[in-house]
Motif scaffolding. Structure first.
Motif, PDB file in Angstrom:
ATOM      1  N   ALA A  45       0.806  -1.219   0.000  1.00 22.89           N
ATOM      2  CA  ALA A  45       0.000   0.000   0.000  1.00 22.89           C
ATOM      3  C   ALA A  45       0.837   1.266   0.000  1.00 22.89           C
ATOM      4  CB  ALA A  45      -0.920   0.005   1.214  1.00 22.89           C
ATOM      5  N   SER A  46       2.064   1.188   0.494  1.00 15.53           N
ATOM      6  CA  SER A  46       2.856   2.387   0.752  1.00 15.53           C
ATOM      7  C   SER A  46       3.956   2.654  -0.264  1.00 15.53           C
ATOM      8  CB  SER A  46       3.509   2.294   2.139  1.00 15.53           C
ATOM      9  OG  SER A  46       2.556   2.074   3.142  1.00 15.53           O
ATOM     10  N   LEU A  47       4.523   1.603  -0.819  1.00 16.47           N
ATOM     11  CA  LEU A  47       5.698   1.750  -1.671  1.00 16.47           C
ATOM     12  C   LEU A  47       5.321   1.802  -3.151  1.00 16.47           C
ATOM     13  CD1 LEU A  47       8.051  -0.818   0.105  1.00 16.47           C
ATOM     14  CD2 LEU A  47       8.200   1.685   0.217  1.00 16.47           C
ATOM     15  N   GLY A  48       6.120   2.532  -3.920  1.00 14.57           N
ATOM     16  CA  GLY A  48       6.019   2.477  -5.365  1.00 14.57           C
ATOM     17  C   GLY A  48       4.798   3.109  -5.988  1.00 14.57           C
ATOM     18  N   GLY A  49       4.259   4.163  -5.396  1.00 13.15           N
ATOM     19  CA  GLY A  49       3.090   4.778  -6.021  1.00 13.15           C
ATOM     20  C   GLY A  49       2.692   6.079  -5.372  1.00 13.15           C
ATOM     21  N   GLY A  50       1.833   6.801  -6.043  1.00 14.07           N
ATOM     22  CA  GLY A  50       1.310   8.044  -5.489  1.00 14.07           C
ATOM     23  C   GLY A  50       2.116   9.252  -5.913  1.00 14.07           C
ATOM     24  N   LYS A  51       1.497  10.422  -5.781  1.00 11.93           N
ATOM     25  CA  LYS A  51       2.146  11.669  -6.177  1.00 11.93           C
ATOM     26  C   LYS A  51       3.143  12.162  -5.137  1.00 11.93           C
ATOM     27  CE  LYS A  51      -2.076  13.205  -6.804  1.00 11.93           C
ATOM     28  NZ  LYS A  51      -2.784  11.933  -7.036  1.00 11.93           N
ATOM     29  N   ARG A  52       3.032  11.682  -3.906  1.00 12.38           N
ATOM     30  CA  ARG A  52       3.892  12.110  -2.793  1.00 12.38           C
ATOM     31  C   ARG A  52       3.793  13.619  -2.577  1.00 12.38           C
ATOM     32  NH1 ARG A  52       3.923   7.088  -0.990  1.00 12.38           N
ATOM     33  NH2 ARG A  52       5.512   5.723  -1.907  1.00 12.38           N
ATOM     34  N   MET A  53       2.628  14.190  -2.873  1.00  7.22           N
ATOM     35  CA  MET A  53       2.437  15.623  -2.687  1.00  7.22           C
ATOM     36  C   MET A  53       2.584  16.014  -1.226  1.00  7.22           C
ATOM     37  SD  MET A  53      -0.897  17.979  -3.505  1.00  7.22           S
ATOM     38  CE  MET A  53      -1.788  17.439  -2.046  1.00  7.22           C
ATOM     39  N   ARG A  54       2.024  15.211  -0.336  1.00  7.00           N
ATOM     40  CA  ARG A  54       2.091  15.527   1.092  1.00  7.00           C
ATOM     41  C   ARG A  54       3.526  15.452   1.602  1.00  7.00           C
ATOM     42  NH1 ARG A  54      -2.005  13.230  -0.867  1.00  7.00           N
ATOM     43  NH2 ARG A  54      -4.155  13.787  -0.321  1.00  7.00           N
ATOM     44  N   ALA A  55       4.255  14.463   1.103  1.00  5.26           N
ATOM     45  CA  ALA A  55       5.669  14.358   1.456  1.00  5.26           C
ATOM     46  C   ALA A  55       6.447  15.576   0.984  1.00  5.26           C
ATOM     47  CB  ALA A  55       6.259  13.083   0.862  1.00  5.26           C
ATOM     48  N   LEU A  56       6.175  16.020  -0.242  1.00  6.47           N
ATOM     49  CA  LEU A  56       6.861  17.192  -0.774  1.00  6.47           C
ATOM     50  C   LEU A  56       6.525  18.439   0.031  1.00  6.47           C
ATOM     51  CD1 LEU A  56       8.651  18.474  -2.913  1.00  6.47           C
ATOM     52  CD2 LEU A  56       6.649  18.673  -4.405  1.00  6.47           C
ATOM     53  N   LEU A  57       5.280  18.568   0.469  1.00  2.00           N
ATOM     54  CA  LEU A  57       4.910  19.706   1.308  1.00  2.00           C
ATOM     55  C   LEU A  57       5.719  19.723   2.603  1.00  2.00           C
ATOM     56  CD1 LEU A  57       1.017  19.736   0.933  1.00  2.00           C
ATOM     57  CD2 LEU A  57       2.564  21.597   0.297  1.00  2.00           C
ATOM     58  N   ALA A  58       5.857  18.565   3.232  1.00  2.00           N
ATOM     59  CA  ALA A  58       6.601  18.490   4.491  1.00  2.00           C
ATOM     60  C   ALA A  58       8.066  18.862   4.287  1.00  2.00           C
ATOM     61  CB  ALA A  58       6.478  17.097   5.096  1.00  2.00           C
ATOM     62  N   VAL A  59       8.659  18.351   3.223  1.00  2.00           N
ATOM     63  CA  VAL A  59      10.074  18.633   2.960  1.00  2.00           C
ATOM     64  C   VAL A  59      10.269  20.092   2.552  1.00  2.00           C
ATOM     65  CG1 VAL A  59      12.014  18.090   1.438  1.00  2.00           C
ATOM     66  CG2 VAL A  59      10.629  16.236   2.397  1.00  2.00           C
ATOM     67  N   ALA A  60       9.401  20.592   1.667  1.00  2.00           N
ATOM     68  CA  ALA A  60       9.547  21.975   1.199  1.00  2.00           C
ATOM     69  C   ALA A  60       9.334  22.975   2.326  1.00  2.00           C
ATOM     70  CB  ALA A  60       8.564  22.248   0.059  1.00  2.00           C
ATOM     71  N   SER A  61       8.387  22.703   3.213  1.00  2.00           N
ATOM     72  CA  SER A  61       8.190  23.620   4.342  1.00  2.00           C
ATOM     73  C   SER A  61       9.362  23.522   5.309  1.00  2.00           C
ATOM     74  CB  SER A  61       6.862  23.335   5.048  1.00  2.00           C
ATOM     75  OG  SER A  61       6.847  22.056   5.643  1.00  2.00           O
ATOM     76  N   GLY A  62       9.912  22.316   5.480  1.00  2.00           N
ATOM     77  CA  GLY A  62      11.096  22.176   6.322  1.00  2.00           C
ATOM     78  C   GLY A  62      12.281  22.949   5.774  1.00  2.00           C
ATOM     79  N   ASP A  63      12.416  22.961   4.438  1.00  2.00           N
ATOM     80  CA  ASP A  63      13.523  23.701   3.824  1.00  2.00           C
ATOM     81  C   ASP A  63      13.458  25.193   4.133  1.00  2.00           C
ATOM     82  OD1 ASP A  63      14.508  21.372   2.717  1.00  2.00           O
ATOM     83  OD2 ASP A  63      13.741  21.767   0.690  1.00  2.00           O
ATOM     84  N   LEU A  64      12.255  25.732   4.319  1.00  2.00           N
ATOM     85  CA  LEU A  64      12.117  27.154   4.651  1.00  2.00           C
ATOM     86  C   LEU A  64      12.794  27.500   5.967  1.00  2.00           C
ATOM     87  CD1 LEU A  64       8.347  27.756   3.760  1.00  2.00           C
ATOM     88  CD2 LEU A  64      10.332  28.613   2.492  1.00  2.00           C
ATOM     89  N   PHE A  65      12.902  26.510   6.855  1.00  2.00           N
ATOM     90  CA  PHE A  65      13.425  26.769   8.205  1.00  2.00           C
ATOM     91  C   PHE A  65      14.716  26.002   8.495  1.00  2.00           C
ATOM     92  CE2 PHE A  65       8.771  26.997   8.115  1.00  2.00           C
ATOM     93  CZ  PHE A  65       8.613  28.350   8.374  1.00  2.00           C
ATOM     94  N   GLY A  66      15.371  25.551   7.443  1.00  2.00           N
ATOM     95  CA  GLY A  66      16.665  24.901   7.610  1.00  2.00           C
ATOM     96  C   GLY A  66      16.611  23.563   8.315  1.00  2.00           C
ATOM     97  N   VAL A  67      15.506  22.844   8.200  1.00  2.00           N
ATOM     98  CA  VAL A  67      15.373  21.540   8.848  1.00  2.00           C
ATOM     99  C   VAL A  67      16.275  20.534   8.148  1.00  2.00           C
ATOM    100  CG1 VAL A  67      13.779  19.622   9.298  1.00  2.00           C
ATOM    101  CG2 VAL A  67      13.023  21.998   9.614  1.00  2.00           C
ATOM    102  N   PRO A  68      17.063  19.763   8.893  1.00  2.00           N
ATOM    103  CA  PRO A  68      17.879  18.720   8.256  1.00  2.00           C
ATOM    104  C   PRO A  68      17.003  17.783   7.433  1.00  2.00           C
ATOM    105  CG  PRO A  68      18.550  19.015  10.535  1.00  2.00           C
ATOM    106  CD  PRO A  68      17.298  19.828  10.354  1.00  2.00           C
ATOM    107  N   ARG A  69      17.447  17.466   6.238  1.00  2.00           N
ATOM    108  CA  ARG A  69      16.630  16.704   5.311  1.00  2.00           C
ATOM    109  C   ARG A  69      16.233  15.336   5.881  1.00  2.00           C
ATOM    110  NH1 ARG A  69      15.422  17.115  -0.197  1.00  2.00           N
ATOM    111  NH2 ARG A  69      15.369  19.331   0.304  1.00  2.00           N
ATOM    112  N   GLU A  70      17.139  14.681   6.627  1.00  2.00           N
ATOM    113  CA  GLU A  70      16.798  13.355   7.143  1.00  2.00           C
ATOM    114  C   GLU A  70      15.630  13.407   8.127  1.00  2.00           C
ATOM    115  OE1 GLU A  70      20.464  14.810   9.504  1.00  2.00           O
ATOM    116  OE2 GLU A  70      19.727  14.848   7.426  1.00  2.00           O
TER     117      GLU A  70
END
Length: 306
Positions: A45-70
């Motif tokens: 259910a989790s691997l190999g599919g989907g737009k990952r839009m929510r994941a991108l939102l979390a990472v992109a918002s983290g980048d605004l505040f210098g959050v370590p990528r890991e």
């Protein structure tokens, strides 16, 4: 006109999708022993599919505040687990009764209904386990804020509540009492928008951002989520199963409350465009050029074909 993501957004999407896939593979249980079937279903259910839009939102918002990528990727993976759980349960015969998701058989078709229910339960709890881990953030206060934020987005005043309203809307429509625009907007703000909202704010929580920064991201996500749902309704009306990766036309046939059904095609498109423009303006004005991925994602949401 259908548009592909811009080169910058396409690169960001590709990078985050690949990195989240690795994170999910690492954080999901490895199939073994008596729970191997359950573990397989969770990974299916989790691997190999989907737009990952929510994941991108979390990472992109983290980048605004210098959050370590890991750290951002761990939160993104947890969000994707929670999202996958919701899709498994949405597709069950007792809910939307769908046979296709992300271009492949739904979990209850690939396995069985009982395994699908348990896989959803497992993914939901695994998501909170990841957020509460010091590897996600060493501060207990930040861990707690992440857990509370995701619980609020997923619970009875979030995604689960929206699904309950959606089921009731079918009964109301059949009885000649369809939902109004405001009621449909409220339904979708819970069912779809709440998790999108947490995803956009998650990076700010990780970065211990100021309240005003978090408020801008919440407002951006509220408009993004509504535009996303209107675009989904348009795709359900105009798209094909091959493009979308799931059955189309079922919402209208089932009498579900949709923006297209209420507003019509032209007005629905105009509403999605207005919401997108407002969302882009919010983050551009407040965060400047650093918000370009968020701006371009908002644009892509209403021009995608899947």
């Amino acid at each position: 006109m259908t548009m592909l993501p811009s080169p910058a957004l396409a690169a960001a999407m590709q990078e985050v999708t690949a990195a989240v896939e690795v994170a999910l593979d690492h954080l999901l249980p490895v199939p073994a022993g008596a729970t191997a079937k359950l573990d397989d279903a969770m990974r299916y259910a989790s691997l190999g599919g989907g737009k990952r839009m929510r994941a991108l939102l979390a990472v992109a918002s983290g980048d605004l505040f210098g959050v370590p990528r890991e750290r951002a990727l761990r939160v993104a993976a947890a969000i994707e687990m929670l999202h996958a759980y919701s899709l498994i349960h949405d597709d069950l015969p007792c809910m939307d009764d769908d046979d296709l998701r992300r271009g492949k058989p739904t979990v209850h078709r690939a396995f069985d209904e009982a395994t699908a229910v348990l896989a959803g339960d497992g993914l939901q709890t695994q998501a909170f386990l990841v957020l509460a881990d010091p590897a996600t953030h060493p501060a207990a206060s930040v861990q707690a804020a992440l857990v509370a934020g995701l619980a609020q987005a997923a619970g009875p005043r979030g995604m689960v509540g929206g699904q309950a309203i959606d089921l009731d809307a079918e009964i109301r429509t059949a009885a000649g009492r369809p939902l109004t625009y405001d009621e449909i907007a409220r339904l979708q703000a819970l069912k779809t928008g709440a998790l999108i909202g947490f995803s956009a704010e998650a990076g700010a929580i990780l970065g211990e951002a100021k309240p005003e920064d978090r408020a801008v991201l919440r407002d951006y996500a509220a408009e993004l989520g509504l535009a996303f749902q209107i675009a989904d309704d348009l795709l359900d009306h105009e798209g094909s199963a091959e493009e979308v990766g799931k059955a189309v036309g079922k919402d209208a046939a089932a009498g579900k409350a949709t923006f297209v059904g209420l507003l019509g095609l032209d007005e629905a498109r105009a509403k999605a465009r207005a919401l997108t423009n407002s969302a882009k303006s919010r983050v551009s004005t407040h965060f400047g050029p650093g918000s370009m991925v968020l701006q371009e994602l908002a644009e892509f949401v209403i021009t995608r074909r899947s």
